[in-house]
Design a protein around this motif. Sequence first.
Motif, short mmCIF file in Angstrom:
data_model
loop_
_atom_site.label_atom_id
_atom_site.label_comp_id
_atom_site.label_asym_id
_atom_site.label_seq_id
_atom_site.Cartn_x
_atom_site.Cartn_y
_atom_site.Cartn_z
N PHE A 158 -12.90 0.23 6.74
CA PHE A 158 -11.59 0.68 6.27
C PHE A 158 -11.33 2.15 6.61
O PHE A 158 -10.18 2.58 6.63
CB PHE A 158 -11.44 0.42 4.77
CG PHE A 158 -11.23 -1.02 4.45
CD1 PHE A 158 -10.06 -1.66 4.79
CD2 PHE A 158 -12.22 -1.77 3.82
CE1 PHE A 158 -9.86 -3.00 4.52
CE2 PHE A 158 -12.03 -3.11 3.54
CZ PHE A 158 -10.85 -3.73 3.89
N VAL A 159 -12.39 2.92 6.85
CA VAL A 159 -12.18 4.27 7.39
C VAL A 159 -11.53 4.18 8.76
O VAL A 159 -10.60 4.94 9.09
CB VAL A 159 -13.52 5.04 7.47
CG1 VAL A 159 -13.37 6.29 8.34
CG2 VAL A 159 -13.98 5.44 6.08
N CYS A 216 -7.96 3.46 8.30
CA CYS A 216 -7.22 4.67 7.94
C CYS A 216 -6.85 5.48 9.18
O CYS A 216 -5.71 5.91 9.35
CB CYS A 216 -8.04 5.53 6.98
SG CYS A 216 -8.19 4.87 5.30
N LEU A 264 -3.23 6.23 10.66
CA LEU A 264 -2.80 7.62 10.64
C LEU A 264 -2.43 8.14 12.02
O LEU A 264 -1.56 9.00 12.15
CB LEU A 264 -3.91 8.49 10.04
CG LEU A 264 -3.53 9.90 9.59
CD1 LEU A 264 -2.46 9.85 8.50
CD2 LEU A 264 -4.75 10.65 9.09
N SER A 315 -0.71 1.70 6.44
CA SER A 315 -2.05 1.32 6.86
C SER A 315 -3.09 2.30 6.34
O SER A 315 -4.19 1.91 5.91
CB SER A 315 -2.12 1.25 8.39
OG SER A 315 -1.27 0.25 8.89
N PHE A 316 -2.75 3.59 6.39
CA PHE A 316 -3.68 4.62 5.90
C PHE A 316 -3.99 4.42 4.42
O PHE A 316 -5.16 4.41 4.00
CB PHE A 316 -3.10 6.01 6.14
CG PHE A 316 -3.90 7.12 5.51
CD1 PHE A 316 -5.08 7.55 6.09
CD2 PHE A 316 -3.47 7.72 4.33
CE1 PHE A 316 -5.83 8.57 5.51
CE2 PHE A 316 -4.20 8.74 3.75
CZ PHE A 316 -5.39 9.18 4.34
N PHE A 317 -2.94 4.24 3.60
CA PHE A 317 -3.18 4.10 2.16
C PHE A 317 -3.76 2.74 1.80
O PHE A 317 -4.44 2.62 0.77
CB PHE A 317 -1.88 4.36 1.39
CG PHE A 317 -1.56 5.81 1.23
CD1 PHE A 317 -2.39 6.63 0.50
CD2 PHE A 317 -0.44 6.36 1.83
CE1 PHE A 317 -2.11 7.99 0.37
CE2 PHE A 317 -0.15 7.71 1.71
CZ PHE A 317 -0.99 8.52 0.97
N TRP A 318 -3.50 1.72 2.64
CA TRP A 318 -4.18 0.45 2.42
C TRP A 318 -5.69 0.61 2.63
O TRP A 318 -6.50 0.17 1.82
CB TRP A 318 -3.64 -0.63 3.35
CG TRP A 318 -4.44 -1.91 3.31
CD1 TRP A 318 -4.74 -2.64 2.19
CD2 TRP A 318 -5.05 -2.60 4.41
NE1 TRP A 318 -5.48 -3.76 2.53
CE2 TRP A 318 -5.69 -3.76 3.89
CE3 TRP A 318 -5.10 -2.36 5.77
CZ2 TRP A 318 -6.39 -4.65 4.70
CZ3 TRP A 318 -5.79 -3.25 6.57
CH2 TRP A 318 -6.42 -4.38 6.04
N GLY A 319 -6.06 1.27 3.73
CA GLY A 319 -7.48 1.53 3.98
C GLY A 319 -8.09 2.36 2.87
O GLY A 319 -9.21 2.08 2.40
N LEU A 320 -7.36 3.39 2.39
CA LEU A 320 -7.86 4.24 1.31
C LEU A 320 -8.01 3.45 0.02
O LEU A 320 -9.00 3.60 -0.72
CB LEU A 320 -6.90 5.42 1.11
CG LEU A 320 -7.44 6.64 0.36
CD1 LEU A 320 -8.60 7.25 1.13
CD2 LEU A 320 -6.34 7.66 0.17
N TYR A 321 -7.04 2.58 -0.25
CA TYR A 321 -7.10 1.74 -1.45
C TYR A 321 -8.30 0.80 -1.41
O TYR A 321 -9.03 0.64 -2.40
CB TYR A 321 -5.80 0.94 -1.57
CG TYR A 321 -5.80 -0.11 -2.66
CD1 TYR A 321 -5.63 0.25 -4.00
CD2 TYR A 321 -6.00 -1.45 -2.35
CE1 TYR A 321 -5.63 -0.71 -4.99
CE2 TYR A 321 -6.01 -2.42 -3.34
CZ TYR A 321 -5.83 -2.04 -4.66
OH TYR A 321 -5.86 -3.01 -5.64
N THR A 378 -4.86 6.20 -5.88
CA THR A 378 -4.79 5.55 -4.57
C THR A 378 -3.94 4.29 -4.63
O THR A 378 -3.22 3.98 -3.67
CB THR A 378 -6.20 5.21 -4.05
OG1 THR A 378 -6.88 4.40 -5.01
CG2 THR A 378 -7.01 6.46 -3.78
#
Length: 622
Positions: A206-207, A210, A214, A238-244, A271
């Motif tokens: 998931f990094v 992100c 991004l 997509s970035f916040f999905w990966g962060l979540y 998040t």
Amino acid sequence: MMKIIGGKIWTAVSVVLMLLMLTSAVWIGLRYYVSMDIYDTPSMFLEGEYSVDGGEWKPIDADRPVTDHFHKIVFRGKMSQKLLLFYGSLSVSSKNVWYTLKTSEGTVIESYIFDQAKASYEHALTDKPLALDMPDTPGYRVKTLYADYLTGSAGVTEDSELVFEVEYPYNDALVSYSDCIDVTAYYNDGMYLRFFYDALPPVLLFVLVCFFGLFFFPVASFILGKIDYKYLTFGLLSFFWGLYMIMQQISGYLNLWILDPTVCMMMDKVTGYCFVAAVLFYFKSYMRNRGTRAAANITSSVYLSCAMAVFILQLCHVSDLNASSLTMNIVAAVGIAVMIVLFCVENRGDRNALFFLLSWAPLLLTVAIDVLDYFVHLPGSHYFNYGLAITMIVQIVRLIGDLRFQYKEAIRYQQMQKELYEAKVSVMTSQIRPHFMYNALTSIAMMCELDPKTAKQATITFAKYLRGNMDSLKQTAPVPFTQELEHLKKYLYIEKLRFDDLLTIEYDIQATDFVLPLLSVQPLVENAVKHGVGMKEDGGTVRISTRETETAYEVIIEDDGVGFDINEQKDDGRSHVGMENTKKRLRDMCGGEVIIESVVGKGTTATVVLPKEGQKNEDTLS
């Protein structure tokens, strides 16, 4: 150039996808080949029975997670011999619950509960009105119990009867026990080993997601030559999905590195709020009408205001973020529902819009299942995360396909610009071919003796005409009709010098507020002069008029020359490339068309029809 850039984009996509697959393969390999005897994750460390909210006692199954919803759950039984004798340590990872481990006689072995008197005293000493560690908030905590302590100081043996009480202190909702307590038995550094084998591979996965969100979608949008809000917001999504998803994997380990349990909880909740906000902004990017866009702005603002409000309440010790979770979930659900309604209102009847909504069906379905699970216990858990993953993957595939289409359109546009340039060269050269220049210069030379003043004016006009043709090579966008008309007048002025009384020019200009490709009317006027009136012994009239209808602008070129049979395929030895280029440019740049009507012996009428919808190109005038 565009092909090279496009190739780099798809190479970058391929590299990212290969990294994702490699990470997944490494994860599967580690899980398959590495012995899991270094740690164990039982559903409960006691062998016995449990009761939910004072209900009947049920047996504990160490191989099956306890998914009961509860406010208070009590376990009683003996410590698992395997955990007590085989492993050296036991870690309890808790989320938003208080708990106590004690003997059947009431001797406390480990306790994590709220003590009002102690909390008030400590709070008075610190005197921090905005401290993050609220005294009545459990937060996320990791506590390690060592076997030496359990069998030594605590006096726990194989026959000791133990009681483990867990309490969820919030009154707004029930939660599943397996979502609140996680147990790990291990030798040394077992929690870190479990993090490495269980959590780190998906975290790395998931990094990459992100970074993918991004950089890829925004950069791809810039490379294609425009800043598309849709791609920017999806990159953010997509970035916040990966962060979540990263936070979902590591939330149970946060207290290993962040000492304050409340801060750990806040990071997890924030998040989630950011992800929902990104969803709302992504939906808003599809709003084009002023009304729906304003409503979408209000919806997004309301959600952000609510998120800021609950965060401030946390800082001011009024209510923690977990206590506000149900309210925020309702606000998020209402906000997304409003966005869907606005999207449907704006795009009703649009087939692509229907496909877009269907792509969110997995997420909406799993949300409904989770709501049903609240009332009726269903097998399994975390349906929402699965639905979210499917939905996001579908969105990524759909957006990449859209980017690929945009890339092909950019290539097609470049090809059209090349053809446009070639067409302009063709038109220009057709106007300055040797016999035209010879006739024009001869007419001017004759005027030098008869009327020097007129000859001077003719020379200046001819020079401006040539310059206009050369400047047309630099023009890539449609131009106002007034500019095209001025160039036509220069051309007709020169032809009038040559034909004199045999050529009459009339203008009936009723509309000028439109655009068209440069030098697109001139070939039609040239045909009217040379092959219409010019072929008639006693000359004739060329009439140029414009008019506006409800749906289009029209430019009409009429002559009373010799005319021709439009159905006859005549090989007259002349090139018709210029006319075909003119038709193609009108079609590609403005959606226009040329209609030719002719009667032998009576003349020809050429009508250029420019739909008003195609006039959006006026914004690109340079």
